[in-house]
Design a protein around this motif. Structure first.
Motif, mmCIF file in Angstrom:
data_model
loop_
_atom_site.group_PDB
_atom_site.id
_atom_site.type_symbol
_atom_site.label_atom_id
_atom_site.label_comp_id
_atom_site.label_asym_id
_atom_site.label_seq_id
_atom_site.Cartn_x
_atom_site.Cartn_y
_atom_site.Cartn_z
ATOM 1 N N CYS B 32 4.314 1.901 7.213
ATOM 2 C CA CYS B 32 2.922 1.483 7.021
ATOM 3 C C CYS B 32 2.525 1.423 5.550
ATOM 4 C CB CYS B 32 1.998 2.426 7.777
ATOM 5 S SG CYS B 32 0.335 1.796 7.854
ATOM 6 N N SER B 33 2.870 2.456 4.775
ATOM 7 C CA SER B 33 2.414 2.481 3.381
ATOM 8 C C SER B 33 2.937 1.267 2.626
ATOM 9 C CB SER B 33 2.899 3.744 2.685
ATOM 10 O OG SER B 33 2.336 4.849 3.322
ATOM 11 N N ARG B 34 4.215 0.944 2.845
ATOM 12 C CA ARG B 34 4.788 -0.200 2.143
ATOM 13 C C ARG B 34 4.166 -1.511 2.596
ATOM 14 N NH1 ARG B 34 11.188 0.944 1.560
ATOM 15 N NH2 ARG B 34 10.999 2.513 -0.075
ATOM 16 N N ARG B 36 1.143 -1.891 3.758
ATOM 17 C CA ARG B 36 -0.214 -1.953 3.199
ATOM 18 C C ARG B 36 -0.152 -2.342 1.725
ATOM 19 N NH1 ARG B 36 -4.544 0.415 5.425
ATOM 20 N NH2 ARG B 36 -5.119 1.313 3.427
ATOM 21 N N ALA B 37 0.826 -1.780 1.014
ATOM 22 C CA ALA B 37 0.972 -2.116 -0.407
ATOM 23 C C ALA B 37 1.339 -3.590 -0.567
ATOM 24 C CB ALA B 37 2.026 -1.222 -1.043
ATOM 25 N N ALA B 40 -1.727 -5.475 -0.012
ATOM 26 C CA ALA B 40 -2.645 -5.206 -1.129
ATOM 27 C C ALA B 40 -2.283 -6.040 -2.357
ATOM 28 C CB ALA B 40 -2.624 -3.724 -1.481
ATOM 29 N N LEU B 41 -0.979 -6.261 -2.579
ATOM 30 C CA LEU B 41 -0.568 -7.042 -3.752
ATOM 31 C C LEU B 41 -1.050 -8.491 -3.625
ATOM 32 C CD1 LEU B 41 3.016 -5.958 -4.791
ATOM 33 C CD2 LEU B 41 0.908 -5.719 -6.078
ATOM 34 N N PRO B 44 -6.185 -7.750 -2.362
ATOM 35 C CA PRO B 44 -6.521 -6.337 -2.587
ATOM 36 C C PRO B 44 -7.922 -5.956 -2.100
ATOM 37 C CG PRO B 44 -6.575 -7.541 -4.647
ATOM 38 C CD PRO B 44 -6.192 -8.532 -3.592
ATOM 39 N N MET B 123 8.771 -4.127 -1.153
ATOM 40 C CA MET B 123 7.858 -3.253 -1.870
ATOM 41 C C MET B 123 8.610 -2.292 -2.766
ATOM 42 S SD MET B 123 4.995 -3.931 -1.765
ATOM 43 C CE MET B 123 4.721 -2.553 -2.854
ATOM 44 N N LEU B 126 8.018 -2.369 -6.501
ATOM 45 C CA LEU B 126 6.909 -1.631 -7.111
ATOM 46 C C LEU B 126 7.322 -0.175 -7.334
ATOM 47 C CD1 LEU B 126 3.975 -1.511 -8.083
ATOM 48 C CD2 LEU B 126 3.273 -1.082 -5.740
#
Lengths: 415, 187
Positions: B32-34, B36-37, B40-41, B44, B123, B126
């Motif tokens: 999930c975090s990746r 979302r990131a 977001a990129l 945002p 991701m 990043l």
């Protein structure tokens, strides 16, 4: 605007710390200088991506809402269309049924529809239909379950009797009944069911906490709140209701509420600035609403002991904090100076720095300790609710690792 | 639950297909975090990120039968989220942006424009770029995004002015964006 000013402004806005005036200044700058728009986009995107990478609570929120959502309806048209594009298979649009039959097919349909409409009108007048209940705000992955199907709640959607609202960790929701001027703020980790019988609306709080504000109501509709252990008939206007396990606590900020312990059948009227706690064994006692005075308290902690007194000062920003991310075994302890009959504790944290898993123990002599019931963590306020008991020492200990520190900016204890 | 950390994505997917819905919970937590990131990129805006990540995982679950075992689950869900983003552009325009600030409007419109043909940029770039940051910059990033301190609190910790903290963080993000773009030449 020079580069340095622009940079500081963008940082303030992307960090969520900007004032409305700063936002206005940024917008002005972006309108007038197209070249800076890309720079702003680059900054905002990296900023949100970094936040996303570190926000474990968001992952939990998404997990909870997705697991609730996947048990619901079949794939939407959108899903089919997108899958077709992804895998290169064309997807035919759903077929709609042909219109056929005799020329006058619509006549009986129309007649029946007209009859139904007339009866519905009479019935609505006779038995008042449920009032309109709206999701006024949905922060986070709120879901609504009805008839075994789950859907995501967005602000503006309507709730119906039988709906079950689930508010996961880190989320909050506001419901409104516009015709009755009722507003309910439901906290994180709460579950609320809407029930309606002709002229009686009931909100059943299965777990969690809510704040209600009722400005004025039509006399014809009776309004009640219930928890697994209690029921409240609302005569007045503003209150806080919380439920954990078999314990329910009602705090009346303004107005009068009639409160019934469903196990014992005992009923009490709770007035402004009063609270009442219901648990299966105990009698209903009317308690003062405010927190205990804390000038005689002493605090100790596992780490950063020199900062621990800051959790008691009047500044809600300053507080005690773990030196790094949350680790099991880190603790903070309060000595109330003398034994007190208490039933609720609130721990305030900076946003996101709430304890992910907390063990709460109480003691009368500082030597023999026993567990205290249920802690309900929220983004900023952790509310701990338990059957009323006499305690002097309270110890809060972390029980899990987390990707954030734990801060305590304020502690309040209630009778 | 610690079992989940030892299972590969393919193992978890097999579990899910066998009817263990909770295994999907583990898969979501893992990716999930990746995801979302990744969203977001491009766009945002927190509301859009929340909604799209939810819809992507629901969608992926329903179409799990079409996922090829052995390929990257992370790349697959990123591709889905891009498709959903394109498909949902109109709806987002109508609902999310109608009353938004002009600044948000820019993020949305221009963010959408940057959604290119690349199907699955990782991701990890990043994260790799973050590891390349000098220790001092890394500390600032951690204080802001991991510990969630305000600029004022960071300034107090690193004994600098608030303006210094803000402009330095701006430069660090600039470096990160450039680094991510270099690692993904087709973006």
């Amino acid at each position: 605007m020079n580069d340095e000013t622009f940079m500081a402004l963008v940082d303030a806005c992307t960090s969520g710390e900007a004032t409305p005036e700063q936002w206005q200044a940024l917008e002005e700058e972006l309108r007038n200088h197209p070249a800076r728009r890309d720079e702003y986009l680059a900054q905002a995107s990296v900023s949100e991506a970094l936040r996303a990478l570190h926000d474990q609570s968001a992952a939990e929120r998404v997990r909870d809402s997705v697991l609730a959502g996947i048990q619901s309806a079949s794939p939407s048209d959108l899903s089919r269309r997108v899958m077709g594009e992804l895998h290169g298979t064309p997807v035919r649009p759903a077929r709609t049924g042909p219109i056929s039959g005799s020329r006058a097919w619509w006549r009986p349909v129309l007649a029946i529809a007209a009859l139904v409409a007339v009866f519905a009108g009479i019935a609505a007048w006779w038995i008042r239909l449920p009032p309109e209940i709206l999701v006024a705000e949905a922060n986070g992955a709120i879901t609504i379950t009805s008839d075994g199907k789950t859907r995501a709640a967005r602000s503006g959607i309507r709730l119906h009797p039988g709906d079950f609202v689930n508010v996961p960790t880190g989320a909050s929701a506001r419901l409104a009944v516009p015709n009755e001027a009722i507003r309910l703020d439901i906290g994180a980790q709460s579950a609320l069911a809407v029930r309606y019988q002709p002229r009686a609306l009931t909100f059943f709080l299965e777990r969690g906490a809510l704040d209600a504000r009722i400005e004025h109501r039509e006399r014809r509709l009776s309004l009640a709140f219930a928890t697994p252990g209690s029921s409240e008939v609302i005569l007045g206007t503003e209150f806080h209701l919380a439920s954990a396990g078999t314990v329910s606590r009602l705090e009346v900020i303004h107005g009068r509420v009639s409160f019934t312990n469903l196990k014992s059948g005992e009923t009490k009227e709770v007035a402004t600035e009063e609270a009442v706690v219901a648990s299966p064994e105990a009698a209903l006692d009317i308690l003062p609403l405010g927190p205990l005075a804390r000038d005689q308290w002493t605090l100790t902690a596992s780490d950063n002991r020199d900062k621990v007194a800051k959790a008691l000062d009047t500044d809600s920003h300053s507080g005690w904090q773990t030196p790094g991310n949350q680790m099991p075994g880190q603790w903070i302890e309060i000595d109330l100076a003398e034994p007190e009959e208490i039933s609720k504790i609130t721990l305030h944290s900076r946003y996101g720095e709430f304890p992910r898993a907390l063990r709460v123990n109480g003691s009368l002599d500082g030597e023999r300790w026993g567990p205290v019931l249920a802690a309900k963590p929220g983004e900023t306020v952790t509310e701990i609710l338990f059957p009323r008991q006499r305690l002097r020492f309270l110890r809060f200990e972390l029980d899990a690792l987390a990707n954030a520190p734990w801060s305590v900016t304020d502690v309040q204890v209630f009778h | 639950m610690s079992l989940g950390t030892e299972l590969s994505d393919d193992d978890l997917i097999r579990e899910i297909r066998a009817g263990h819905v909770n295994a999907y919970g583990m898969l979501i937590e893992r990716h999930c975090s990746r995801l979302r990131a990744f969203i977001a990129l491009r766009v945002p805006l927190p509301g859009v990120i929340d909604e799209l990540s939810h819809e992507t995982f629901v969608f992926a679950y329903r179409n799990l039968g079409r996922f090829t075992p052995g390929s990257s689950f992370s790349a697959w869900i990123c591709a889905i989220s891009l498709q959903l983003l394109r498909a949902e552009q109109q709806r987002f325009r109508r609902h999310e942006i109608r009353q938004a600030r002009y600044a948000d409007h820019i993020l949305f419109e221009r963010g959408i424009e940057t959604v290119g043909d690349n199907d699955a940029p990782e991701m990890e770039s990043l994260e790799r770029c973050m590891q390349r940051l000098p220790a001092r910059s890394r500390e600032l990033v951690d204080l802001r995004y991991q510990v969630s301190l305000s600029a004022e609190e960071i300034a107090e910790r690193v004994r600098q002015s608030i303006a210094w903290v803000r402009t330095t963080l701006f430069r660090v993000r600039q470096q990160l964006r450039q680094c991510v773009e270099q690692l993904q030449p087709n973006r």
